[in-house]
Design a protein around this motif. Structure first.
Motif, PDB file in Angstrom:
ATOM      1  N   MET A  39       0.829  -1.206   0.000  1.00 48.23           N
ATOM      2  CA  MET A  39       0.000   0.000   0.000  1.00 48.23           C
ATOM      3  C   MET A  39       0.858   1.248   0.000  1.00 48.23           C
ATOM      4  SD  MET A  39      -3.240  -0.627  -0.090  1.00 48.23           S
ATOM      5  CE  MET A  39      -3.989   0.813   0.616  1.00 48.23           C
ATOM      6  N   MET A  40       1.926   1.194   0.771  1.00 48.91           N
ATOM      7  CA  MET A  40       2.746   2.400   0.942  1.00 48.91           C
ATOM      8  C   MET A  40       3.613   2.702  -0.281  1.00 48.91           C
ATOM      9  SD  MET A  40       1.991   3.723   3.767  1.00 48.91           S
ATOM     10  CE  MET A  40       3.329   4.897   3.916  1.00 48.91           C
ATOM     11  N   GLN A  41       4.211   1.672  -0.843  1.00 50.37           N
ATOM     12  CA  GLN A  41       5.202   1.886  -1.905  1.00 50.37           C
ATOM     13  C   GLN A  41       4.668   1.645  -3.310  1.00 50.37           C
ATOM     14  OE1 GLN A  41       8.118   3.186  -1.294  1.00 50.37           O
ATOM     15  NE2 GLN A  41       7.742   3.182   0.910  1.00 50.37           N
ATOM     16  N   GLY A  42       3.492   1.036  -3.401  1.00 44.24           N
ATOM     17  CA  GLY A  42       2.981   0.709  -4.732  1.00 44.24           C
ATOM     18  C   GLY A  42       3.756  -0.441  -5.334  1.00 44.24           C
ATOM     19  N   ARG A  85       8.410  -7.282   7.571  1.00 45.31           N
ATOM     20  CA  ARG A  85       8.355  -6.193   6.592  1.00 45.31           C
ATOM     21  C   ARG A  85       8.364  -6.701   5.150  1.00 45.31           C
ATOM     22  NH1 ARG A  85      14.483  -3.841   6.059  1.00 45.31           N
ATOM     23  NH2 ARG A  85      15.581  -5.679   6.762  1.00 45.31           N
ATOM     24  N   ASP A  86       8.584  -7.988   4.958  1.00 42.89           N
ATOM     25  CA  ASP A  86       8.507  -8.568   3.621  1.00 42.89           C
ATOM     26  C   ASP A  86       7.061  -8.869   3.215  1.00 42.89           C
ATOM     27  OD1 ASP A  86      11.400 -10.588   4.415  1.00 42.89           O
ATOM     28  OD2 ASP A  86      11.294  -8.552   3.585  1.00 42.89           O
ATOM     29  N   SER A  87       6.137  -8.729   4.132  1.00 43.98           N
ATOM     30  CA  SER A  87       4.728  -8.998   3.824  1.00 43.98           C
ATOM     31  C   SER A  87       4.265  -8.063   2.710  1.00 43.98           C
ATOM     32  CB  SER A  87       3.864  -8.808   5.079  1.00 43.98           C
ATOM     33  OG  SER A  87       4.230  -9.723   6.087  1.00 43.98           O
ATOM     34  N   ALA A  88       3.757  -8.660   1.649  1.00 46.46           N
ATOM     35  CA  ALA A  88       3.373  -7.887   0.463  1.00 46.46           C
ATOM     36  C   ALA A  88       2.790  -8.862  -0.553  1.00 46.46           C
ATOM     37  CB  ALA A  88       4.591  -7.184  -0.145  1.00 46.46           C
ATOM     38  N   VAL A  89       2.358  -8.322  -1.677  1.00 50.77           N
ATOM     39  CA  VAL A  89       1.994  -9.175  -2.804  1.00 50.77           C
ATOM     40  C   VAL A  89       3.149  -9.127  -3.803  1.00 50.77           C
ATOM     41  CG1 VAL A  89       0.332  -9.655  -4.622  1.00 50.77           C
ATOM     42  CG2 VAL A  89      -0.451  -8.664  -2.466  1.00 50.77           C
TER      43      VAL A  89
ATOM     44  N   GLY B 103       3.159   4.447 -11.800  1.00 48.80           N
ATOM     45  CA  GLY B 103       2.555   5.398 -10.891  1.00 48.80           C
ATOM     46  C   GLY B 103       1.958   4.652  -9.708  1.00 48.80           C
ATOM     47  N   LYS B 104       1.486   5.409  -8.710  1.00 53.08           N
ATOM     48  CA  LYS B 104       0.917   4.789  -7.513  1.00 53.08           C
ATOM     49  C   LYS B 104      -0.507   4.291  -7.739  1.00 53.08           C
ATOM     50  CE  LYS B 104       4.313   5.205  -4.547  1.00 53.08           C
ATOM     51  NZ  LYS B 104       4.427   6.222  -3.518  1.00 53.08           N
ATOM     52  N   GLY B 105      -1.109   4.686  -8.820  1.00 56.55           N
ATOM     53  CA  GLY B 105      -2.438   4.182  -9.144  1.00 56.55           C
ATOM     54  C   GLY B 105      -3.565   5.081  -8.661  1.00 56.55           C
TER      55      GLY B 105
END
Lengths: 116, 112
Positions: A39-42, A85-89, B103-105
């Motif tokens: 969410m934070m970094q895209g 902190r590795d949690s992500a998609v 982009g961030k979307g």
């Protein structure tokens, strides 16, 4: 209908464990990309390969992440040891590049990683 | 490095309305791509643009490669509920090994 496939789709693990994510690119594609989405970094590019050779892995934390392409039909991304902190998609994408022209990337469905 | 700006973060529209999104960059790009991401899925390519000034349509979607090569626009006409999702722009500078910058979307919500 050719698609990029990724396994597993979901992974829950404990901190310190090794995680391996797999990707099968679209047949005939010669470039493979690994992205991480939060969410934070895209969307962040971690690494990419062309004709199985690593071209750029500057986006990847080298101490714990590694990416390989054992053959043209399999790309792997490993995290050892994993941290919360590795949690992500994590997305794999593939494309085809020829003659220096830009390739268009096709994304897999992603692996949702949760590190507890 | 290159950066792409998409704003606002979220858009709310009524079904049937048209909506326009834009994407601006600090660098000149040779390629612009627009992706849509549905919940729980990977981004899906909607439109690819390779030439400044190029205007390309895909059904109700139309995208343009800005003349300055530092921006791109995506228009959705007559929106429907399934247009809901996150819309990403992506661009690439010249060079065979250059990477896509995303982009961030923009999260689009469509009210029935």
């Amino acid at each position: 209908d050719a698609r990029v496939t990724q396994t597993p789709r979901h992974k829950v693990t404990e901190m310190g464990q090794e995680v391996t994510m797999r990707c099968q690119p679209i047949l005939g594609h010669n470039t493979v990309f690994w992205y991480r989405q939060t969410m934070m970094q895209g969307l962040e590019l971690l690494a990419y390969f062309r004709n199985r050779a690593p071209l750029d892995d500057s986006g990847m934390p080298k101490d714990r992440f590694s990416a390989e392409m054992p053959d043209a039909t399999l790309a792997t991304l490993k995290i050892q040891p994993s941290e919360p902190r590795d949690s992500a998609v994590y997305f794999c994408a593939s494309g085809r590049t020829s003659g220096g022209l830009a390739d268009t990337q096709y994304f897999g469905p992603g692996t949702r990683l949760t590190v507890l | 490095g290159q950066q792409l700006n998409q704003s606002p973060q979220s858009m709310f529209i009524q079904e049937g309305e048209d909506v326009s999104m834009n994407c601006t960059s600090s660098s000149i790009f040779n390629t612009w791509l627009w992706y849509k991401q549905d919940p729980g899925e990977g981004p899906v390519l909607l439109i690819a643009l390779y030439k400044a000034g190029e205007l390309t349509s895909n059904g109700r979607l139309t995208a343009q490669f800005g003349i300055t090569r530092k921006d791109s626009f995506l228009n959705i006409s007559a929106s429907i509920p399934s247009d809901v999702g996150i819309y990403f722009c992506a661009g690439r500078v010249a060079g065979a090994n250059s990477k896509l910058t995303f982009g961030k979307g923009i999260t689009l919500s469509v009210r029935p």
